[in-house]
Design a protein around this motif. Structure first.
Motif, mmCIF file in Angstrom:
data_model
loop_
_atom_site.group_PDB
_atom_site.id
_atom_site.type_symbol
_atom_site.label_atom_id
_atom_site.label_comp_id
_atom_site.label_asym_id
_atom_site.label_seq_id
_atom_site.Cartn_x
_atom_site.Cartn_y
_atom_site.Cartn_z
ATOM 1 N N PHE A 89 29.287 39.994 32.240
ATOM 2 C CA PHE A 89 30.119 39.466 33.312
ATOM 3 C C PHE A 89 31.463 40.181 33.356
ATOM 4 O O PHE A 89 31.993 40.476 34.437
ATOM 5 C CB PHE A 89 30.343 37.964 33.132
ATOM 6 C CG PHE A 89 29.165 37.127 33.537
ATOM 7 C CD1 PHE A 89 28.239 37.612 34.452
ATOM 8 C CD2 PHE A 89 28.965 35.863 33.012
ATOM 9 C CE1 PHE A 89 27.129 36.852 34.837
ATOM 10 C CE2 PHE A 89 27.870 35.092 33.390
ATOM 11 C CZ PHE A 89 26.965 35.589 34.305
ATOM 12 N N ALA A 90 32.008 40.464 32.186
ATOM 13 C CA ALA A 90 33.307 41.133 32.138
ATOM 14 C C ALA A 90 33.201 42.553 32.670
ATOM 15 O O ALA A 90 34.075 43.021 33.388
ATOM 16 C CB ALA A 90 33.844 41.143 30.719
ATOM 17 N N ARG A 132 40.979 42.008 32.653
ATOM 18 C CA ARG A 132 40.063 42.393 31.584
ATOM 19 C C ARG A 132 38.634 41.972 31.872
ATOM 20 O O ARG A 132 37.690 42.631 31.476
ATOM 21 C CB ARG A 132 40.520 41.790 30.262
ATOM 22 C CG ARG A 132 41.597 42.602 29.591
ATOM 23 C CD ARG A 132 41.625 42.323 28.105
ATOM 24 N NE ARG A 132 42.978 42.421 27.579
ATOM 25 C CZ ARG A 132 43.645 43.562 27.404
ATOM 26 N NH1 ARG A 132 43.063 44.696 27.724
ATOM 27 N NH2 ARG A 132 44.858 43.557 26.934
ATOM 28 N N SER A 133 38.481 40.844 32.517
ATOM 29 C CA SER A 133 37.137 40.371 32.829
ATOM 30 C C SER A 133 36.908 40.378 34.325
ATOM 31 O O SER A 133 37.556 39.651 35.068
ATOM 32 C CB SER A 133 36.939 38.964 32.287
ATOM 33 O OG SER A 133 35.651 38.514 32.612
ATOM 34 N N ASN A 143 40.281 49.865 31.955
ATOM 35 C CA ASN A 143 41.640 50.314 31.662
ATOM 36 C C ASN A 143 42.465 50.488 32.927
ATOM 37 O O ASN A 143 43.624 50.067 32.987
ATOM 38 C CB ASN A 143 41.598 51.644 30.888
ATOM 39 C CG ASN A 143 41.227 51.427 29.442
ATOM 40 O OD1 ASN A 143 41.308 50.304 28.934
ATOM 41 N ND2 ASN A 143 40.798 52.490 28.783
ATOM 42 N N ALA A 144 41.851 51.096 33.933
ATOM 43 C CA ALA A 144 42.560 51.290 35.194
ATOM 44 C C ALA A 144 42.915 49.942 35.806
ATOM 45 O O ALA A 144 44.002 49.754 36.363
ATOM 46 C CB ALA A 144 41.696 52.107 36.166
ATOM 47 N N ARG A 145 41.988 48.983 35.685
ATOM 48 C CA ARG A 145 42.228 47.667 36.258
ATOM 49 C C ARG A 145 43.398 46.991 35.551
ATOM 50 O O ARG A 145 44.267 46.384 36.184
ATOM 51 C CB ARG A 145 40.962 46.816 36.162
ATOM 52 C CG ARG A 145 40.581 46.202 37.465
ATOM 53 C CD ARG A 145 39.201 45.577 37.486
ATOM 54 N NE ARG A 145 38.699 45.096 36.246
ATOM 55 C CZ ARG A 145 37.620 45.546 35.668
ATOM 56 N NH1 ARG A 145 36.951 46.545 36.215
ATOM 57 N NH2 ARG A 145 37.190 45.035 34.546
ATOM 58 N N VAL A 146 43.410 47.090 34.241
ATOM 59 C CA VAL A 146 44.491 46.468 33.477
ATOM 60 C C VAL A 146 45.835 47.106 33.834
ATOM 61 O O VAL A 146 46.829 46.405 34.043
ATOM 62 C CB VAL A 146 44.229 46.592 31.962
ATOM 63 C CG1 VAL A 146 45.453 46.164 31.170
ATOM 64 C CG2 VAL A 146 43.027 45.728 31.574
#
Lengths: 189, 189
Positions: free
Chosen positions: A28-29, A103-104, A170-173
């Motif tokens: 899911f994450a 992160r998720s 990482n890009a999302r964070v």
DNA sequence: AGCTAAACGGACGCATGCGTCCACTACCGT
DNA sequence: ACGGTAGTGGACGCATGCGTCCGTTTAGCT
């Protein structure tokens, strides 16, 4: 947690249950909510029937899988509430919540429109929101938070943060961190 | 627009084509991208084969359906660029773009991850982004826009704006307006 | 070790969406 | 008006995901 039924399971059943939950959390994450149930079963090394027996619906599975992440959110808010400087605490909360969401991948989607009846988590959500409102009230008193900013504005920004898509985690964070910084600027008096 | 092939169509075919596009625009705006092709065909009063003959893929249909909306975005940016006060122009652009996104549910989704190869619109998108960069540069010169804000920040906020979900269009537009206002606050020096 | 019931997972039927084929329809040029 | 052809849409086959059933396996108790 897990209810009394968890204890009555046979050892292998309990084992499989844990493995399914771990797999679900990871999948899911990484992939989001639109992963077939069978895929989760496959990766967990169990048959579809086993998965469906433990978690009749995808919602039930997600609810359990995200329970600890929800707890993490509540913990973040509570921690922010104990900060001697309310504004500083609020900034930390905004940053942390954004990153947790980033992160998720599925965590956000799971609670916007997907699960209207996730009462279990809704209760915690309401409690967290109440704490957030209190934190904002205090931050306003210090003069650092703009007086016209309301709780709904924070909810709005968190929902918007959920819209940040990127293939890599990482890009999302990173995007969420920047977004949190901009949100803080928007809220600053 | 529409290419030379459009003219060679028989009158009824052209009629159907227009009806399909109108329907697609309405449905995509109201329901989003996850509407079955057959449903669009049904509402347009044509068979699935007709729809597939005119638009082989859902992407082709969406590209044409959103073409004028994309033009509206470009127009908004260009108009903002002509404003004598760059900061004021930028504020208008932010507000307008957010509202445009909010009015059509599918518009945002169509260009984030769904269509990696929509070259047709990508070109216009790039042009609009270049204009936006220029507008931001001017706004910085006036001292109203924070110097550390970059183009990517604006793109980030627009993407985030796309994450604002609500069942009714009106609620979505209202949320986007508020979001735009907060974004402007975040950008203000 | 042997028995019993809980637990497992492969296999099945159902529903939905996609893309394509072909017999029929109706527009357009003569 | 009429013939030819572009155009149409219902029907078909394929693929995917869902939820369930039943013969087999295995844990737990004696």
């Amino acid at each position: 947690m897990g209810g009394p039924l968890t204890r009555n399971l046979r050892s292998d059943a309990l084992d499989n249950r844990e493995r399914i939950l771990d797999t679900a959390r990871a999948v899911f994450a990484a992939e989001g909510m639109d992963v077939p149930m069978r895929e989760i079963a496959r990766r967990a090394g169990v048959g579809p029937a086993t998965l469906y027996r433990r978690f009749p619906t995808k919602q039930a599975l997600a609810t359990e899988a995200f329970a600890d992440q929800m707890n993490a959110c509540v913990a973040v808010v509570d921690e922010g509430l104990t900060d001697p400087d309310p504004w500083h605490g609020l900034c930390l909360v905004i940053e942390q919540l954004c990153v947790l969401q980033a992160r998720s991948r599925g965590f956000t989607a799971a609670f916007t429109s997907a699960f209207p009846h996730a009462m279990d988590l809704a209760a915690k959500r309401e409690a967290a929101l109440a704490s957030l409102a209190e934190l904002m009230r205090r931050a306003k008193d210090t003069g650092h938070l703009r007086p016209d900013v309301v709780l709904d504005d924070l909810v709005l920004m968190l929902m918007a943060n959920g819209g940040l898509y990127a293939t890599s985690t990482n890009a999302r964070v990173a995007a969420s961190r920047r977004f949190a910084a901009l949100t803080i600027e928007a809220f600053r008096a």
